[in-house]
Motif scaffolding. Sequence first.
Motif, PDB file in Angstrom:
ATOM      1  N   SER A  66     -43.249  23.238 -83.959  1.00  0.00           N
ATOM      2  CA  SER A  66     -43.374  23.169 -82.505  1.00  0.00           C
ATOM      3  C   SER A  66     -42.012  23.447 -81.884  1.00  0.00           C
ATOM      4  CB  SER A  66     -43.874  21.788 -82.078  1.00  0.00           C
ATOM      5  OG  SER A  66     -45.163  21.537 -82.604  1.00  0.00           O
ATOM      6  N   SER A  67     -42.006  23.956 -80.651  1.00  0.00           N
ATOM      7  CA  SER A  67     -40.767  24.462 -80.075  1.00  0.00           C
ATOM      8  C   SER A  67     -39.696  23.397 -79.916  1.00  0.00           C
ATOM      9  CB  SER A  67     -41.061  25.107 -78.718  1.00  0.00           C
ATOM     10  OG  SER A  67     -41.657  24.172 -77.841  1.00  0.00           O
ATOM     11  N   GLY A  68     -40.075  22.140 -79.723  1.00  0.00           N
ATOM     12  CA  GLY A  68     -39.078  21.090 -79.545  1.00  0.00           C
ATOM     13  C   GLY A  68     -38.756  20.320 -80.801  1.00  0.00           C
ATOM     14  N   ALA A  69     -39.277  20.767 -81.955  1.00  0.00           N
ATOM     15  CA  ALA A  69     -39.134  19.999 -83.188  1.00  0.00           C
ATOM     16  C   ALA A  69     -37.847  20.261 -83.970  1.00  0.00           C
ATOM     17  CB  ALA A  69     -40.338  20.249 -84.101  1.00  0.00           C
ATOM     18  N   PRO A  70     -37.245  21.453 -83.933  1.00  0.00           N
ATOM     19  CA  PRO A  70     -36.106  21.718 -84.820  1.00  0.00           C
ATOM     20  C   PRO A  70     -34.781  21.170 -84.299  1.00  0.00           C
ATOM     21  CG  PRO A  70     -37.282  23.754 -84.226  1.00  0.00           C
ATOM     22  CD  PRO A  70     -37.702  22.692 -83.284  1.00  0.00           C
ATOM     23  N   LEU A  71     -33.887  20.913 -85.241  1.00  0.00           N
ATOM     24  CA  LEU A  71     -32.454  20.744 -84.990  1.00  0.00           C
ATOM     25  C   LEU A  71     -31.761  21.856 -85.764  1.00  0.00           C
ATOM     26  CD1 LEU A  71     -30.162  18.858 -83.784  1.00  0.00           C
ATOM     27  CD2 LEU A  71     -30.018  17.894 -86.078  1.00  0.00           C
ATOM     28  N   VAL A  72     -30.948  22.681 -85.094  1.00  0.00           N
ATOM     29  CA  VAL A  72     -30.393  23.895 -85.681  1.00  0.00           C
ATOM     30  C   VAL A  72     -28.873  23.829 -85.668  1.00  0.00           C
ATOM     31  CG1 VAL A  72     -30.403  26.426 -85.584  1.00  0.00           C
ATOM     32  CG2 VAL A  72     -32.371  25.138 -84.727  1.00  0.00           C
ATOM     33  N   ARG A  73     -28.258  24.279 -86.758  1.00  0.00           N
ATOM     34  CA  ARG A  73     -26.806  24.383 -86.786  1.00  0.00           C
ATOM     35  C   ARG A  73     -26.323  25.395 -85.740  1.00  0.00           C
ATOM     36  NH1 ARG A  73     -24.269  21.818 -90.869  1.00  0.00           N
ATOM     37  NH2 ARG A  73     -25.476  21.392 -92.761  1.00  0.00           N
ATOM     38  N   LYS A  74     -25.244  25.047 -85.083  1.00  0.00           N
ATOM     39  CA  LYS A  74     -24.699  25.923 -84.044  1.00  0.00           C
ATOM     40  C   LYS A  74     -24.322  27.293 -84.602  1.00  0.00           C
ATOM     41  CE  LYS A  74     -20.915  26.158 -80.680  1.00  0.00           C
ATOM     42  NZ  LYS A  74     -19.724  25.434 -80.153  1.00  0.00           N
ATOM     43  N   CYS A  75     -23.711  27.330 -85.783  1.00  0.00           N
ATOM     44  CA  CYS A  75     -23.292  28.613 -86.349  1.00  0.00           C
ATOM     45  C   CYS A  75     -24.492  29.494 -86.669  1.00  0.00           C
ATOM     46  CB  CYS A  75     -22.426  28.402 -87.588  1.00  0.00           C
ATOM     47  SG  CYS A  75     -23.238  27.541 -88.956  1.00  0.00           S
ATOM     48  N   CYS A  76     -25.623  28.891 -87.031  1.00  0.00           N
ATOM     49  CA  CYS A  76     -26.829  29.673 -87.312  1.00  0.00           C
ATOM     50  C   CYS A  76     -27.415  30.251 -86.031  1.00  0.00           C
ATOM     51  CB  CYS A  76     -27.865  28.804 -88.014  1.00  0.00           C
ATOM     52  SG  CYS A  76     -27.338  28.196 -89.633  1.00  0.00           S
ATOM     53  N   ALA A  77     -27.476  29.427 -84.987  1.00  0.00           N
ATOM     54  CA  ALA A  77     -27.977  29.920 -83.704  1.00  0.00           C
ATOM     55  C   ALA A  77     -27.094  31.044 -83.173  1.00  0.00           C
ATOM     56  CB  ALA A  77     -28.051  28.778 -82.697  1.00  0.00           C
ATOM     57  N   ALA A  78     -25.774  30.904 -83.366  1.00  0.00           N
ATOM     58  CA  ALA A  78     -24.856  31.956 -82.915  1.00  0.00           C
ATOM     59  C   ALA A  78     -25.045  33.235 -83.730  1.00  0.00           C
ATOM     60  CB  ALA A  78     -23.419  31.461 -83.022  1.00  0.00           C
ATOM     61  N   ALA A  79     -25.284  33.094 -85.024  1.00  0.00           N
ATOM     62  CA  ALA A  79     -25.429  34.267 -85.888  1.00  0.00           C
ATOM     63  C   ALA A  79     -26.641  35.114 -85.511  1.00  0.00           C
ATOM     64  CB  ALA A  79     -25.532  33.830 -87.350  1.00  0.00           C
ATOM     65  N   VAL A  80     -27.726  34.468 -85.061  1.00  0.00           N
ATOM     66  CA  VAL A  80     -28.931  35.228 -84.700  1.00  0.00           C
ATOM     67  C   VAL A  80     -28.929  35.626 -83.227  1.00  0.00           C
ATOM     68  CG1 VAL A  80     -30.225  34.007 -86.477  1.00  0.00           C
ATOM     69  CG2 VAL A  80     -30.362  33.223 -84.101  1.00  0.00           C
ATOM     70  N   GLY A  81     -27.927  35.160 -82.467  1.00  0.00           N
ATOM     71  CA  GLY A  81     -27.855  35.520 -81.057  1.00  0.00           C
ATOM     72  C   GLY A  81     -28.761  34.717 -80.162  1.00  0.00           C
ATOM     73  N   GLY A  82     -29.210  33.542 -80.627  1.00  0.00           N
ATOM     74  CA  GLY A  82     -30.106  32.727 -79.813  1.00  0.00           C
ATOM     75  C   GLY A  82     -31.482  33.353 -79.703  1.00  0.00           C
ATOM     76  N   TYR A  83     -32.184  33.030 -78.630  1.00  0.00           N
ATOM     77  CA  TYR A  83     -33.505  33.612 -78.410  1.00  0.00           C
ATOM     78  C   TYR A  83     -33.359  35.076 -77.998  1.00  0.00           C
ATOM     79  CZ  TYR A  83     -35.498  28.942 -78.641  1.00  0.00           C
ATOM     80  OH  TYR A  83     -35.893  27.712 -79.073  1.00  0.00           O
ATOM     81  N   ASP A  84     -34.267  35.894 -78.484  1.00  0.00           N
ATOM     82  CA  ASP A  84     -34.196  37.333 -78.254  1.00  0.00           C
ATOM     83  C   ASP A  84     -34.678  37.650 -76.839  1.00  0.00           C
ATOM     84  OD1 ASP A  84     -34.354  40.070 -78.242  1.00  0.00           O
ATOM     85  OD2 ASP A  84     -35.278  40.223 -80.226  1.00  0.00           O
ATOM     86  N   ALA A  85     -33.744  38.004 -75.961  1.00  0.00           N
ATOM     87  CA  ALA A  85     -34.076  38.273 -74.558  1.00  0.00           C
ATOM     88  C   ALA A  85     -34.713  39.639 -74.366  1.00  0.00           C
ATOM     89  CB  ALA A  85     -32.813  38.163 -73.700  1.00  0.00           C
ATOM     90  N   THR A  86     -34.781  40.452 -75.423  1.00  0.00           N
ATOM     91  CA  THR A  86     -35.363  41.790 -75.285  1.00  0.00           C
ATOM     92  C   THR A  86     -36.863  41.811 -75.542  1.00  0.00           C
ATOM     93  OG1 THR A  86     -35.094  42.462 -77.621  1.00  0.00           O
ATOM     94  CG2 THR A  86     -33.176  42.705 -76.157  1.00  0.00           C
ATOM     95  N   LEU A  87     -37.440  40.702 -75.991  1.00  0.00           N
ATOM     96  CA  LEU A  87     -38.852  40.717 -76.377  1.00  0.00           C
ATOM     97  C   LEU A  87     -39.775  41.050 -75.205  1.00  0.00           C
ATOM     98  CD1 LEU A  87     -39.118  37.701 -78.841  1.00  0.00           C
ATOM     99  CD2 LEU A  87     -39.232  40.129 -79.377  1.00  0.00           C
ATOM    100  N   ALA A  88     -39.470  40.528 -74.024  1.00  0.00           N
ATOM    101  CA  ALA A  88     -40.337  40.790 -72.873  1.00  0.00           C
ATOM    102  C   ALA A  88     -40.412  42.280 -72.573  1.00  0.00           C
ATOM    103  CB  ALA A  88     -39.843  40.023 -71.652  1.00  0.00           C
ATOM    104  N   SER A  89     -39.271  42.960 -72.648  1.00  0.00           N
ATOM    105  CA  SER A  89     -39.256  44.393 -72.362  1.00  0.00           C
ATOM    106  C   SER A  89     -39.923  45.208 -73.467  1.00  0.00           C
ATOM    107  CB  SER A  89     -37.817  44.879 -72.167  1.00  0.00           C
ATOM    108  OG  SER A  89     -37.060  44.718 -73.364  1.00  0.00           O
ATOM    109  N   ARG A  90     -40.107  44.590 -74.641  1.00  0.00           N
ATOM    110  CA  ARG A  90     -40.766  45.272 -75.758  1.00  0.00           C
ATOM    111  C   ARG A  90     -42.233  44.856 -75.893  1.00  0.00           C
ATOM    112  NH1 ARG A  90     -38.501  44.140 -80.853  1.00  0.00           N
ATOM    113  NH2 ARG A  90     -37.154  42.439 -80.175  1.00  0.00           N
ATOM    114  N   GLY A  91     -42.755  44.187 -74.867  1.00  0.00           N
ATOM    115  CA  GLY A  91     -44.163  43.826 -74.861  1.00  0.00           C
ATOM    116  C   GLY A  91     -44.490  42.561 -75.607  1.00  0.00           C
TER     117      GLY A  91
END
Length: 289
Positions: A66-91
């Motif tokens: 579920s969206s509120g369930a994880p705890l994520v390492r900061k370095c991991c979130a930084a490595a993936v760039g956070g949430y992908d803001a391009t998804l909306a423009s890609r449908g």
Amino acid sequence: MDADDLWHPDKIKKQMVVMQDRGDQVGLVYCWSRAIDEQDRVLWDVTPCNLRGSVYAALIIRNFLSSGAPLVRKCCAAAVGGYDATLASRGAPCCEDLKFNLDIAERCDFDLVPEFLFSYRVRAGSMSTNIDAMLRSRKVVIEEARARHPELPNKLFRWATAHQDREFGLAHLSDGRFLTGARLLLTALREDPFATLRVSTIRAFARLPVSSGFGALVRARRHGGAGNTVVNRNFFEVDPTILCGRPRAPWNRKRLAHAAALFVERRADVPSGADHHSPEDVGADIRQI
């Protein structure tokens, strides 16, 4: 996580213990989730998973976090760039959380606190009616994963498509949207006939009238155990280790475990040993937010 969803007071504390014990290999620690009503009363448990380690292939079948369930390492979130803001423009405007979870799983192991420490609020009519947009969004994300990992078998993606269509189809049938529900179930039947027939039959019997012997038997099997001490009670007052009832569709868990055993090529762009914080530092960051 919506503004009216809830965390158990010990959620972060318990997840931090697991993350610190496991070390750099683990980039995300999740917990189990419950649905609650507008008065914070427990309605049901989201089907709990016990998957740990490499979970990339399992996430393709079902986004079990579920969206509120994880705890994520900061370095991991930084490595993936956070949430992908391009998804909306890609449908694909509805699957940012699935894409984020896959991006983390492509780099790190997952671990688990096997307790119901997160709850999301369910209101009448809250299920999205734009089913086509949700399915289209998921297809974009899953097809991208398929292109990145040709080593994964085709049957994994058939299972994934069938699971998604089956769950949405049954939900729409229960809400009276018969044409949409039937269309999705037919698609699921084509991709994964055995699982679709089995799940659909059990769900159908469970919805039979109370006077029906079949309906009573199925409901008893699905909601056995200590669930009567949890359902309809305040989320904060119940033991987070107690199930509402027996998890639905246990054969799906077997498939998820099979998927988790598949080899997935890992990315290596997360710095090891980086960005460690003490519990006091984490608490200060949370208070600042």
